[in-house]
Design a protein around this motif. Structure first.
Motif, mmCIF file in Angstrom:
data_model
loop_
_atom_site.group_PDB
_atom_site.id
_atom_site.type_symbol
_atom_site.label_atom_id
_atom_site.label_comp_id
_atom_site.label_asym_id
_atom_site.label_seq_id
_atom_site.Cartn_x
_atom_site.Cartn_y
_atom_site.Cartn_z
ATOM 1 N N ILE A 77 9.760 67.550 -22.375
ATOM 2 C CA ILE A 77 10.119 67.114 -23.739
ATOM 3 C C ILE A 77 11.514 66.477 -23.716
ATOM 4 C CG2 ILE A 77 10.659 67.926 -26.087
ATOM 5 C CD1 ILE A 77 8.411 70.045 -25.658
ATOM 6 N N SER A 78 12.406 67.116 -22.976
ATOM 7 C CA SER A 78 13.771 66.583 -22.902
ATOM 8 C C SER A 78 13.779 65.195 -22.252
ATOM 9 C CB SER A 78 14.628 67.595 -22.141
ATOM 10 O OG SER A 78 15.551 66.968 -21.338
ATOM 11 N N ARG A 79 12.975 65.017 -21.200
ATOM 12 C CA ARG A 79 12.894 63.708 -20.538
ATOM 13 C C ARG A 79 12.294 62.661 -21.470
ATOM 14 N NH1 ARG A 79 11.025 64.719 -14.302
ATOM 15 N NH2 ARG A 79 13.007 65.507 -13.579
ATOM 16 N N TYR A 80 11.303 63.095 -22.259
ATOM 17 C CA TYR A 80 10.680 62.167 -23.212
ATOM 18 C C TYR A 80 11.719 61.724 -24.244
ATOM 19 C CZ TYR A 80 7.902 60.514 -27.131
ATOM 20 O OH TYR A 80 7.409 59.760 -28.165
ATOM 21 N N ARG A 81 12.522 62.691 -24.704
ATOM 22 C CA ARG A 81 13.527 62.373 -25.728
ATOM 23 C C ARG A 81 14.615 61.452 -25.166
ATOM 24 N NH1 ARG A 81 14.647 67.836 -29.059
ATOM 25 N NH2 ARG A 81 15.272 66.460 -30.707
ATOM 26 N N ARG A 82 14.814 61.534 -23.847
ATOM 27 C CA ARG A 82 15.809 60.648 -23.219
ATOM 28 C C ARG A 82 15.166 59.313 -22.791
ATOM 29 N NH1 ARG A 82 17.546 65.304 -20.113
ATOM 30 N NH2 ARG A 82 16.624 64.324 -18.282
ATOM 31 N N LEU B 112 9.561 72.251 -21.539
ATOM 32 C CA LEU B 112 10.819 71.882 -22.200
ATOM 33 C C LEU B 112 11.507 70.728 -21.453
ATOM 34 C CD1 LEU B 112 12.187 75.434 -23.107
ATOM 35 C CD2 LEU B 112 11.299 73.699 -24.688
ATOM 36 N N LYS B 113 11.407 70.777 -20.134
ATOM 37 C CA LYS B 113 12.004 69.721 -19.307
ATOM 38 C C LYS B 113 11.345 68.364 -19.610
ATOM 39 C CE LYS B 113 13.093 69.352 -14.528
ATOM 40 N NZ LYS B 113 12.874 69.843 -13.197
ATOM 41 N N GLU C 82 12.862 58.800 -20.736
ATOM 42 C CA GLU C 82 12.572 58.701 -19.301
ATOM 43 C C GLU C 82 11.081 58.891 -19.029
ATOM 44 O OE1 GLU C 82 15.055 61.557 -17.358
ATOM 45 O OE2 GLU C 82 16.896 60.566 -18.006
#
Lengths: 223, 125
Positions: free
Chosen positions: B28-33, B25-26, B35
Motif C-alpha cells: 500500500i505504501s509503495r502504491y501511495r508513492r 502495508l508495504k 511505485e
C-alpha cells in the motif's frame, strides 16, 4: 506510400540474402534487417544483399529486434511497416495483398495467416499455433487463426501505438493485446508458407513453447 | 514440550499473519508513492491476503490436504512456506524480467544510435 520491410534475424547468414533478394525482386527497396546479436555473418550478408542492416550487440530476442526495426522505419518516414521472417518461409508475393487494406485505410493492422487456406504445415506447428492462439485469446480477448505469424503489416499510426515489451516469441501475442487495448482494427489475410528442413529447425520447439506460454501468463498477472 | 500459543493461535499462524500484514502495508505504501500500479497492488494484496488467510484458518489447508489426499493437516505450515517460496520465485522472475528489459532498451538504443553514427561517418568520407 513508403513501405518498410522489417526482418528480425538471428544467425541467419545462410539464408537472409534469400529473403532480401525475394523482396527486392518484388520492388521493395526499404528493407531493414535487424541482426539480433548473431555470432555468424548475418549482418554482413544482409548488407551485401542490399538491405539496411542494424546490429544488436547482444541477443535480445525476436520481439526486441522487431521493435528496433519498427522504430527505425518510423524514424525514416514509413507509412506502412511489414514484418517478415528471415528464413525465407514467406513469399514477398503476398505483401501486396497484405498492404492493400492499409492503403485503403480500412484497417490499422493486417495479420498474414498461414491457416486461412489449406496448405502443408507440419503437425507440431499446428499444435503450437493452436496453443498460442488459445493463450493469445486469454490475454487479449482476440481469437486469431495465426497468432504466431511472422508476417504482419502495420500502418504508421498503429506502429506508433503498439509497443512491444516482450523480448521473445511471446511478442506475437502481446501485439494482439496492444491491438485490443489501443482499439486498433485488424484483419487476417491468407498467406503462403513453405517449410524446408532449415525452417523446421528454426522457430519454436516444445521447450520454447512452454517458456513462451509461461511468460505470457506471468506477465499478464504482473501487469 | 507444549507448543507456544498466543490466544489459541500457533506460533506459525502468528508469524505468518504478521508477515502478510507487513507485506500488505508495504505494498500500500509503495502504491501511495506511485511505485506500483493499482493492478499490482490488487494482485499482491490478494496474494498476501490468501497466504495470511490460510495461516489464520488452517482448516482450509486441512480440507485442501484431504482433497489432494495428504494424510496430515499438520503439513499446513509447509504448504504456507511453499506458497511463500512460490511468491519468491515469481518475484525473482519479475525482477529478472525488469533487468532484462532495461538491457534490451539499452541494446536497442545503441543499435539505432550506432547506425546513425555510421551513416554520418560514411557521408563524411
Amino acid at each position: 506510400m513508403k513501405t518498410f520491410i522489417v526482418i528480425p534475424a538471428y544467425n541467419e547468414a545462410k539464408i537472409v540474402s534469400c529473403a532480401v533478394h525475394d523482396l527486392k525482386i518484388h520492388g521493395y527497396r526499404d528493407i531493414v534487417v535487424v541482426d539480433d546479436g548473431s555470432s555468424d555473418k548475418t549482418f554482413e550478408e544482409a548488407e551485401r544483399a542490399g538491405a539496411v542492416a542494424i546490429k544488436h550487440v547482444i541477443n535480445c530476442g525476436v520481439g526486441a529486434a522487431t521493435q528496433t526495426g519498427i522504430d527505425f522505419a518510423l524514424k525514416n518516414g514509413a507509412d506502412a511497416i511489414v514484418t517478415f521472417d528471415a528464413d525465407c518461409q514467406h513469399s514477398a508475393d503476398d505483401i501486396e495483398g497484405l498492404i492493400e487494406p492499409i492503403l485503403k485505410r480500412k484497417y490499422d493492422v493486417v495479420i498474414g495467416s498461414r491457416f486461412l487456406n489449406k496448405q502443408k504445415i507440419p503437425f507440431s506447428r499446428r499444435v503450437f499455433n493452436k496453443i498460442g492462439n488459445f493463450l493469445t485469446y486469454l490475454i487479449s480477448g482476440i481469437y486469431s487463426t495465426d497468432s504466431q505469424s511472422g508476417i504482419k503489416v502495420f500502418s504508421r499510426e498503429a506502429a506508433k501505438k503498439i509497443r512491444i515489451t516482450a523480448n521473445r516469441f511471446e511478442y506475437c501475442s502481446e501485439i494482439f493485446r496492444e491491438i485490443k487495448e489501443t482499439r486498433l482494427s485488424f484483419i487476417e489475410v491468407p498467406v503462403k508458407v513453405s517449410y524446408t528442413a532449415y525452417t523446421k529447425l528454426k522457430g519454436q520447439n516444445f521447450a520454447h513453447g512452454l517458456e513462451t506460454g509461461f511468460k505470457l501468463i506471468v506477465r499478464s498477472l504482473m501487469r | 514440550m507444549n507448543a507456544f500459543t498466543f490466544h489459541g493461535f500457533a506460533l506459525y499462524q502468528v508469524i505468518t499473519t504478521i508477515f502478510c500484514l507487513v507485506m500488505i502495508l508495504k505494498m500500500i505504501s509503495r502504491y501511495r508513492r506511485h511505485e506500483r500500479t493499482l493492478k499490482e497492488l490488487i494482485v499482491w494484496v490478494v496474494t498476501w491476503g490468501v497466504i495470511g488467510g490460510l495461516a489464520f484458518f488452517p482448516f482450509i489447508i486441512d480440507y485442501i490436504a484431504q482433497v489432494f489426499g495428504v494424510k496430515s493437516g499438520t503439513s499446513g505450515f509447509f504448504a504456507i512456506w511453499l506458497i511463500i517460496l512460490t511468491y519468491a520465485f515469481f518475484r525473482t522472475f519479475v525482477v529478472v524480467e525488469h533487468i532484462d528489459k532495461k538491457i534490451t532498451d539499452l541494446t536497442r538504443k545503441a543499435a539505432l544510435d550506432s547506425h546513425d553514427i555510421d551513416k554520418v561517418l560514411k557521408k563524411d568520407k
